[in-house]
Design an enzyme around this catalytic site. Sequence first.
Site, short mmCIF file in Angstrom:
data_model
loop_
_atom_site.label_atom_id
_atom_site.label_comp_id
_atom_site.label_asym_id
_atom_site.label_seq_id
_atom_site.Cartn_x
_atom_site.Cartn_y
_atom_site.Cartn_z
N GLU A 1 6.30 -30.66 8.89
CA GLU A 1 5.70 -30.04 10.06
C GLU A 1 4.20 -29.92 10.01
OE1 GLU A 1 6.23 -25.94 12.73
OE2 GLU A 1 7.58 -26.38 11.35
N LYS B 1 11.55 -26.47 15.63
CA LYS B 1 12.66 -25.64 15.89
C LYS B 1 13.64 -26.12 16.44
CE LYS B 1 11.47 -21.96 14.93
NZ LYS B 1 11.75 -21.36 13.96
#
Length: 397
Positions: free
Chosen positions: A208, A224
């Site tokens: 990420e 997410k």
Amino acid sequence: MRKIGPYGVETLPQVLVDAPASPPGCRHRLVERDRLQWHRADGGDPAVLAEEFLAAHGLDLRDLSRPAPTHPRGDACGAALYLSAAAGALLAGAPATAPEPAPTLPDLAIVIYDHGPTRTAPTDPATPWWLGPWTESWTPAQHADAVDAVRAAIGRGDIYQTNLVGHAAAPYSGDPLPALRRLGALPGARYGGVLTGDGWAIGCASPETLVEVHDGQIITRPIKGTRPATAAGRAELLTSAKERAEHIMIVDLERNDLARIARTGTVTVDDLFTVRRWCDLWQAESTVRAHAVDGLGLADLLRATCPGGSVTGAPKLAALTHIAAAEPVGRGASMGALGWIAPGRIDLGLTIRTAAADGDALHTWAGGGITWDSDPTAEVAEAAAKTAPVRATLAGH
């Protein structure tokens, strides 16, 4: 403030430098010139300290809206930067976190690197590696109770979403650095690599992007939403109303974070809810980008983006307040920032899928975002699925 020169490692042997997000052509050629290490107890503002320390070494990041010189003043190649989740919470004005399970880890570390000759791995016989059983910071039942407490807070209107993170520690013997370096080879580890200091080390396998800056453009890529990396898992992730709502909530939070430091009207969202693979998991990722406002410096960039919204929740300050009360130990090396700074470029990963070593134990962290629709049993299982590849790799499997 603690400022020390090139470190002398006693409990952790020196290895080839493999800083996360450093250019491939530089890896194994980096030689440490200087470093700064800071703990919260030292006082001061870590964002300001970082900006000033880098500027003193020719890496001037006090106006990210303008193109930087091709080469810094002097002969520094670049710098590794690490900022803990606790330091990020401090920048956000959140309450103090729970006691850290690995207090030798700094809250801010910056290492300035030059280029040296290409080096090869040491040929000395490896020390036998042993990793003991993991001890969790909370039981599955306690984790599930914390999920229910978040859902109750959402029901009261205190928060909309909160990320809960658990910790585990395992004793070890031998050299932990080869184990930590293996994390960088995990599939999807965009920020794979290690950062070491005197008596501590961090190994990262994060996919990420917390924040990337180049040519005046700011980018963040929140992740997410998680499912097993099967055809059925991918279909389930794409059709899950709960996962999509959770994801879009964080994308909106990141849009608001970037809007604080962006030129008016330049915040955009690309590739909304794109499914990507990390190890044996599918995860949903979006790209949020903006153009830096004139005069934006590193300190203000860190204040706006740390800690990352995907590991806090919304609203961010309210979520951090709940996290400080709910989690039994601090987040240590996880859920912070780790990456590379060079002339004209900042590339910091969010330290999910990250482990750390001190002189006594290896430490891992994992969690997930909690919404009103969260099922406590499923959330406990998701955290276990995220940490399983990290623990297996550390063990040498």
